[in-house]
Write an enzyme that holds these catalytic residues in place. Structure first.
Site, mmCIF file in Angstrom:
data_model
loop_
_atom_site.group_PDB
_atom_site.id
_atom_site.type_symbol
_atom_site.label_atom_id
_atom_site.label_comp_id
_atom_site.label_asym_id
_atom_site.label_seq_id
_atom_site.Cartn_x
_atom_site.Cartn_y
_atom_site.Cartn_z
ATOM 1 N N SER A 159 -0.153 -5.126 9.429
ATOM 2 C CA SER A 159 -0.072 -5.096 7.969
ATOM 3 C C SER A 159 1.370 -5.170 7.434
ATOM 4 C CB SER A 159 -0.791 -3.828 7.506
ATOM 5 O OG SER A 159 -0.884 -3.765 6.136
ATOM 6 N N ASP A 190 -4.058 -7.758 2.560
ATOM 7 C CA ASP A 190 -5.132 -6.917 2.022
ATOM 8 C C ASP A 190 -4.622 -6.002 0.899
ATOM 9 O OD1 ASP A 190 -3.721 -5.105 3.561
ATOM 10 O OD2 ASP A 190 -5.452 -4.362 4.686
ATOM 11 N N ARG A 215 1.686 15.990 1.666
ATOM 12 C CA ARG A 215 0.651 15.809 2.706
ATOM 13 C C ARG A 215 1.283 15.148 3.925
ATOM 14 N NH1 ARG A 215 -0.322 10.434 2.552
ATOM 15 N NH2 ARG A 215 -2.035 10.508 4.021
HETATM 16 P P1 NG1 Z 1 -0.111 7.478 4.964
HETATM 17 O O1 NG1 Z 1 0.973 7.123 5.919
HETATM 18 O O2 NG1 Z 1 -1.200 8.337 5.516
HETATM 19 O O3 NG1 Z 1 0.462 7.993 3.667
HETATM 20 C C1 NG1 Z 1 -0.257 4.902 4.168
HETATM 21 C C2 NG1 Z 1 -0.518 4.732 2.693
HETATM 22 C C3 NG1 Z 1 -2.012 4.715 2.463
HETATM 23 C C4 NG1 Z 1 -2.711 3.663 3.326
HETATM 24 C C5 NG1 Z 1 -2.263 3.803 4.784
HETATM 25 C C6 NG1 Z 1 -2.789 2.696 5.674
HETATM 26 C C7 NG1 Z 1 0.731 5.635 0.783
HETATM 27 C C8 NG1 Z 1 1.273 6.852 0.133
HETATM 28 N N1 NG1 Z 1 0.062 5.845 1.923
HETATM 29 O O4 NG1 Z 1 -0.867 6.116 4.591
HETATM 30 O O5 NG1 Z 1 -2.258 4.514 1.113
HETATM 31 O O6 NG1 Z 1 -2.499 2.383 2.825
HETATM 32 O O7 NG1 Z 1 -0.841 3.846 4.888
HETATM 33 O O8 NG1 Z 1 -2.022 1.554 5.674
HETATM 34 O O9 NG1 Z 1 0.903 4.531 0.268
HETATM 35 ZN ZN ZN Z 2 -2.299 -4.635 4.872
#
Ligand code: NG1
Ligand code: ZN
Length: 545
Positions: free
Chosen positions: A65, A281, A499
């Site tokens: 991605s 995506d 988080r």
């Molecule tokens: P994490 O690393 O859990 O915050 C990030 C994005 C998610 C989602 C995932 C998967 C933010 C704050 N977090 O997750 O929204 O897209 O990657 O690619 O953008």
């Molecule tokens: Zn992506």
């Protein structure tokens, strides 16, 4: 078993580096490409078992991605095009981490636990993004599938949402569309052209859209699709992969996080622009105003535009269907307020990660879900689709109703309901703006974002932070939430939460307030509290600027 003999032989060609453990996370396995060969082989095995179990075609997408070009990753796609079931994520993690000599034991455990009939045939669809490592890694998936006797269709270079679409088409016997890249272009472009017929007087300027392809697969696929759109959309493509590096200083993630335009993109003041991410995506829109100020239209603005449009059509068509918007804690407070108080739309908040949003959206007749970072789509329940189709065929509807329900039907066809899809979302947004005669500035003015800031804090073990209430409140470590609460009270219109990331080894901090200075300062203060109470490592977080 003879089948297992081949697995045993072939797995030696894809050895696991000793001691390496990886987790099937929010977005599948994702790390440096050089560590992934054995994971790919094993995910080929697992997809074959999943196919036998579900008696359906399963998808395997090789991509990382928005991560840097040197990384790669893999995601499994379930029969209806959705993310693989959570219980199989656990199988994936165990199989991935089994040492070389215990692969067969791990496979046997999964077969027994899931009561898989190994005589069932298996079919796996494979796709890959444009990373230099994707070719050999997808070959490792092929090896895994074939060593268990599964049938393979290798689509080669496709966007992640295109592969989700193919899997859904195959398992619905073509009801969702035809399982080819051309079938995808035909389905989407037909719906788009039907929709834009409702906006007949658009000028070439209004049809023009600057697209940043993140130097990835989305750029290639946009080029292929252009002819199908018959100039109703005139794409000016930059970061098309001919020169720059994938996701480097470009793409949706860069634009959203840095809150600035990508490099190598020429944009005139007021011009409508959008960025895809590396596997197409995600999408975000933006423009600069006449004072040179950058305006970002993220997933929240997209959800607002689309849900407002659908709600209006439902009213015009006289359809009593419940529409809801699903967001995460990262949704800008202004968007939530606007949707609930002005639009009177149900808003629901879930944990981060699209599988949570997707699941929540399935609970409504029409569920619009978007992460603030631009990943999202719209789900129409079977019952909602049936009502729309029945009304389309009803000879007794008046002209206003007929127009509204035709727009609804074509919107359903334009939306990729399997997963967030930059190309499909872009066409929906372009169609909505055209039908409503709105400029990007009109869209931006629907509500004003609260200034916000996202930061990362390194801690020794991010699992010490446990959260509740859709990740908006920290339960542990003790005292952290109380400290955040008292900091938030010092600022106006403020909100903050922390988080552990599911994809990076960091704790994420989010803050918003009435001014950018306030949001920056609150985010910094919260970072310090995390650093002190949750085992921060390295230097103490410094104030911004
Ligand atoms: P994490 O690393 O859990 O915050 C990030 C994005 C998610 C989602 C995932 C998967 C933010 C704050 N977090 O997750 O929204 O897209 O990657 O690619 O953008
Ligand atoms: Zn992506």
């Amino acid at each position: 078993m003879a089948q297992f003999e081949e697995v045993s032989q072939k797995s030696k060609l894809h050895p696991k580096p000793e001691g390496l453990t990886l987790q099937y996370g929010t977005a599948g396995f994702r790390t440096q490409a050089k560590h992934l060969d054995h994971i790919m082989f094993r995910m080929g095995l697992l997809a074959t078992l999943r196919s036998k179990k579900t008696k359906s075609t399963i998808g395997v997408m090789v991509t990382a991605s928005h991560n840097p070009e040197e990384d790669n990753g893999v995601k499994l796609i379930d029969p209806m095009g959705e993310m693989v079931a959570a219980s199989w994520e656990e199988h994936a993690t165990r199989l991935a981490n089994a040492e070389q000599d215990s692969i067969l034991t791990e496979l046997a455990k999964i077969i027994e636990k899931e009561t898989i009939d190994m005589k069932e045939p298996a079919s796996v669809y494979i796709g890959k993004d444009t990373r230099p490592s994707s070719g050999s890694l997808s070959q490792a998936v092929v090896d895994g599938v074939s060593s268990l006797g599964g049938k393979i269709h290798d689509y080669g270079l496709v966007t992640t949402p295109q592969l989700h679409y193919m899997v859904c088409c195959r398992n619905t016997n073509g009801c969702y569309g035809s399982a080819t890249v051309e079938g995808y272009y035909q389905k989407l472009s037909h719906a788009f052209l039907q929709l834009t017929q409702n906006a007949p007087n658009r000028t070439d300027d209004q049809k023009r859209l600057v697209v940043d392809g993140a130097n990835g697969i989305g750029a290639l696929k946009m080029r292929e699709m252009e002819a199908f759109l018959r100039s109703e959309l005139q794409v000016v493509l930059s970061n098309d992969g001919s020169r720059g590096k994938l996701n480097h200083l470009c793409g949706a993630d860069h634009v959203k996080v840095q809150q600035k335009p990508p490099e190598d993109l020429t944009m005139a003041a007021g011009e409508r622009c959008c960025s895809f991410d590396g596997d197409a995506d995600r999408i975000v829109y933006y423009y600069t105003d006449s004072d040179g100020r950058f305006h970002l239209l993220d997933g929240d603005k997209i959800a607002t535009l689309i849900s407002t449009y659908l709600k209006e059509l439902l009213t015009q068509a006289g359809l009593d269907l419940q529409i809801a918007v699903v967001q995460t804690a990262y949704a800008n407070g202004s968007s939530t307020r606007y949707l609930e108080d002005v639009m009177m739309v149900t808003v629901c908040c879930t944990k981060t990660g699209v599988k949570h949003l997707h699941h929540a959206a399935q609970q409504y007749d029409i569920g619009v879900y978007f992460e603030a970072n631009g990943h999202g789509t719209v789900l129409f329940s079977k019952a909602a689709q049936k009502q729309i189709l029945e009304l389309v065929k009803d000879p007794n509807t008046n002209d206003e109703k007929k127009r509204a329900v035709n727009l609804l039907e074509n919107s359903v066809n334009l939306i990729n309901q399997t997963v967030g899809d930059a190309i499909s979302d872009m066409l929906v947004i372009e169609a909505v703006l055209a039908i409503r005669g709105m400029s990007v500035q009109d869209w931006d003015a629907i509500y004003t974002d609260l200034p916000n800031r996202q930061l990362k804090v390194k801690v020794s073990d991010r699992r010490v932070i446990d959260t509740t209430d859709a990740e908006r409140r920290a339960v542990t470590p003790e005292g952290l939430q109380e400290a955040i609460d008292s900091l938030v009270k010092k600022y106006k219109q403020a909100r903050a939460f922390v988080r552990p990331s599911g994809t990076e080894d960091v704790v994420r901090v989010y803050a918003e307030a009435d001014t950018q200075k306030g949001a920056d300062s609150l985010a910094h203060e919260v970072s310090l509290v995390v650093y002190r109470l949750a085992g921060g490592v390295g230097d103490e977080p410094k104030p911004l600027q």
